[in-house]
Design an enzyme around this catalytic site. Structure first.
Site, PDB file in Angstrom:
ATOM      1  N   ASP A 246       2.445  -2.666 -12.592  1.00  0.00           N
ATOM      2  CA  ASP A 246       3.617  -2.399 -13.427  1.00  0.00           C
ATOM      3  C   ASP A 246       3.336  -3.157 -14.733  1.00  0.00           C
ATOM      4  O   ASP A 246       2.165  -3.458 -15.016  1.00  0.00           O
ATOM      5  CB  ASP A 246       4.904  -2.883 -12.728  1.00  0.00           C
TER       6      ASP A 246
ATOM      7  N   LYS B  58       9.600  -3.811  -4.885  1.00  0.00           N
ATOM      8  CA  LYS B  58       9.080  -4.245  -6.189  1.00  0.00           C
ATOM      9  C   LYS B  58       8.811  -5.734  -6.123  1.00  0.00           C
ATOM     10  O   LYS B  58       9.471  -6.450  -5.358  1.00  0.00           O
ATOM     11  CB  LYS B  58      10.114  -3.986  -7.283  1.00  0.00           C
TER      12      LYS B  58
HETATM   13  N1  GLU Z   1       5.270   0.539 -11.197  1.00  0.00           N
HETATM   14  C1  GLU Z   1       5.247   1.961 -11.071  1.00  0.00           C
HETATM   15  C2  GLU Z   1       6.668   2.485 -10.973  1.00  0.00           C
HETATM   16  O1  GLU Z   1       7.556   1.930 -11.577  1.00  0.00           O
HETATM   17  C3  GLU Z   1       4.317   2.439  -9.967  1.00  0.00           C
HETATM   18  C4  GLU Z   1       4.607   1.926  -8.610  1.00  0.00           C
HETATM   19  C5  GLU Z   1       3.548   2.279  -7.567  1.00  0.00           C
HETATM   20  O2  GLU Z   1       2.593   2.983  -7.887  1.00  0.00           O
HETATM   21  O3  GLU Z   1       3.726   1.819  -6.434  1.00  0.00           O
HETATM   22  O4  GLU Z   1       6.957   3.465 -10.338  1.00  0.00           O
END
Ligand code: GLU
Length: 451
Positions: A170, A130
């Site tokens: 996100d 992340k």
């Molecule tokens: N931010 C999204 C999550 O919390 C998607 C992450 C992604 O597609 O890599 O899963």
């Protein structure tokens, strides 16, 4: 070493707290997982002796960097950026990028930790990561956002790659920001690869990626209701948030015959007793995305609704609830209120929206309660499918992707049942998701030895 010689849960958590001071969100996420994993590991010597949970709860690396940019008035602004690469035992690091003033290292560490289990649950080969920044996109011009994204990528590019780490969107990062970041990545590296997901359809994106998190959460909810012989037809739903996840969850609830009563943003929530139908959802989508408006303006467009400033929607009686805004938005008392008002099922569209107290309340009440790592995995799952399409240099059809998303959500539900069925008709989805996600990552780590 005998199993009884191993540290117990309180001692383990003591260590986590000590090593991660001032990181409450990260400690909370580890605690929620550890509560289930300690029980599961009781008779599994190898996980203990190889210190698997201890290792998953220590990110592979945390990269922190300065992001300088110039605002429209010519002021030099300085933000902090991060990428947390938590674990790549089963695939390249994968997870979104968040731009929000509340972003700290603790928040990104919790999100990367959660992402590790979530991605494992999808069944696709993706590790957990992340990233983000404390940059606040609110009130910024498009040119300011572009300059920020370019500056952010000017450092991030050296840490990512299609087979290394694949960021996505996100909170505060949607298609526009992914475009600016992909453009800069391509400019610096001269490389057109699937290094980011959530891309535009013209330049390597996948159909249904935008809808996937919200739709997936409702598919998961439908799977849960089906275990009790019920469906969404005629059910009332309370939803928080009004961004991508919330509006698409609302859309799918409406498509399946449910009635959506609320949406919210950081200013408060709107309650529409007539139901937020597709036309109203489309209004919210364009109001929030194109006009960058506030949810309170909904009541001007639809006077039958009321706006409740500074409040969350959990006091509105409903059959099902979907927290789709952000972490720790649903506290113990909110959980008690939902249950007292007859709520039967909760599916999290956001990451860790329910605090630990709330999780314990839902578990004790034995309602259908899905943690985000299970119910919001649809977004990253379609990101995984975007990666496959990029590697193959092809695009799948919408029907194929819709079916794959449904199958993946049903598969996650099945994995939760495998480890969370408590008998007597009660399924502990938190436990099921934690154990199923952990086991996959843990077994891969065992194969690698001590690395
Ligand atoms: N931010 C999204 C999550 O919390 C998607 C992450 C992604 O597609 O890599 O899963």
């Amino acid at each position: 070493m005998a199993v009884s010689d191993h540290v117990d849960l309180p001692t383990f958590m003591e260590g986590v707290k000590k090593r991660n001071p001032y990181q409450p969100e990260f400690v909370q996420a580890v605690q929620e997982v550890a509560e289930d994993i300690f029980e599961f590991m009781q008779d599994k010597e190898e996980y203990h002796s190889q210190q698997i949970l201890r290792r998953i709860a220590e990110p592979d690396r945390v990269v922190s960097f300065r992001v300088c940019w110039e605002d429209d008035k010519g002021n030099i602004r300085v933000q902090r950026g991060w990428r947390v690469q938590n674990n790549n035992a089963i695939g390249p690091y994968k997870g979104g990028i968040r731009f929000h003033p509340s972003v700290t290292e603790s928040v990104l560490k919790f999100l990367a930790f959660e992402q590790t289990f979530k991605n494992a649950l999808t069944g696709l080969p993706m590790g957990g990561g992340k990233g983000g920044s404390n940059f606040n996109p609110k009130g910024k011009s498009v040119r300011e956002i572009m300059r920020f994204c370019q500056s952010f990528m000017t450092e991030l590019y050296r840490h990512i790659g299609a087979d290394i780490d694949v960021p996505a969107g996100d909170i505060g990062v949607g298609g526009r920001e992914i475009g600016f970041m992909f453009g800069q990545y391509k400019r610096i590296t001269n490389n057109f690869t699937g290094v980011l997901t959530g891309k535009g359809l013209e330049w390597g994106g996948s159909l249904i990626r935008t809808e996937a998190t919200g739709y997936g959460a409702v598919y998961f909810l439908a799977n849960m209701l089906a275990t009790r012989g019920e469906d969404l037809a005629g059910k009332t739903a309370v939803i928080s948030g009004s961004g991508n996840v919330a509006t698409h969850a609302a859309e799918k609830i409406v498509q399946l015959g449910g009635k959506v009563l609320t949406l919210s943003d950081s200013g408060g929530y709107i309650h529409d007793p007539d139901g937020i139908d597709q036309e109203k959802i489309d209004w919210v989508k364009s109001h929030k995305t194109h006009r960058r408006g506030r949810i309170e303006e909904y009541v001007e467009a639809y006077p039958g609704a009321s706006f409740h400033a500074g409040k969350t929607p959990w006091g509105v009686p409903c059959d099902v609830a979907l927290p789709c805004a952000t972490q720790n938005e649903l506290l113990g008392d909110d959980a008690r209120l939902l249950i007292a008002n007859g709520c039967k099922a909760v599916a999290e569209g956001a990451n860790m929206p329910t605090d630990l107290d709330g999780v314990h309340v839902f578990k004790a009440a034995k309602i259908l309660y899905a943690p985000g790592k299970a119910s919001n995995a649809g977004g990253v799952a379609v990101s995984g499918l975007e990666m496959s399409q990029n590697s193959e240099r092809r695009s799948w059809k919408e029907e194929e992707l819709q079916q794959m998303l449904k199958d993946i959500m049903a598969g996650i539900h099945k994995s939760c049942l495998a480890y969370g069925d408590q008998g007597g008709g009660y399924i502990d989805y938190v436990k099921g998701a934690n154990i199923a996600g952990f086991k996959k990552v843990a077994d891969a780590m065992l194969a690698f030895g001590v690395v």
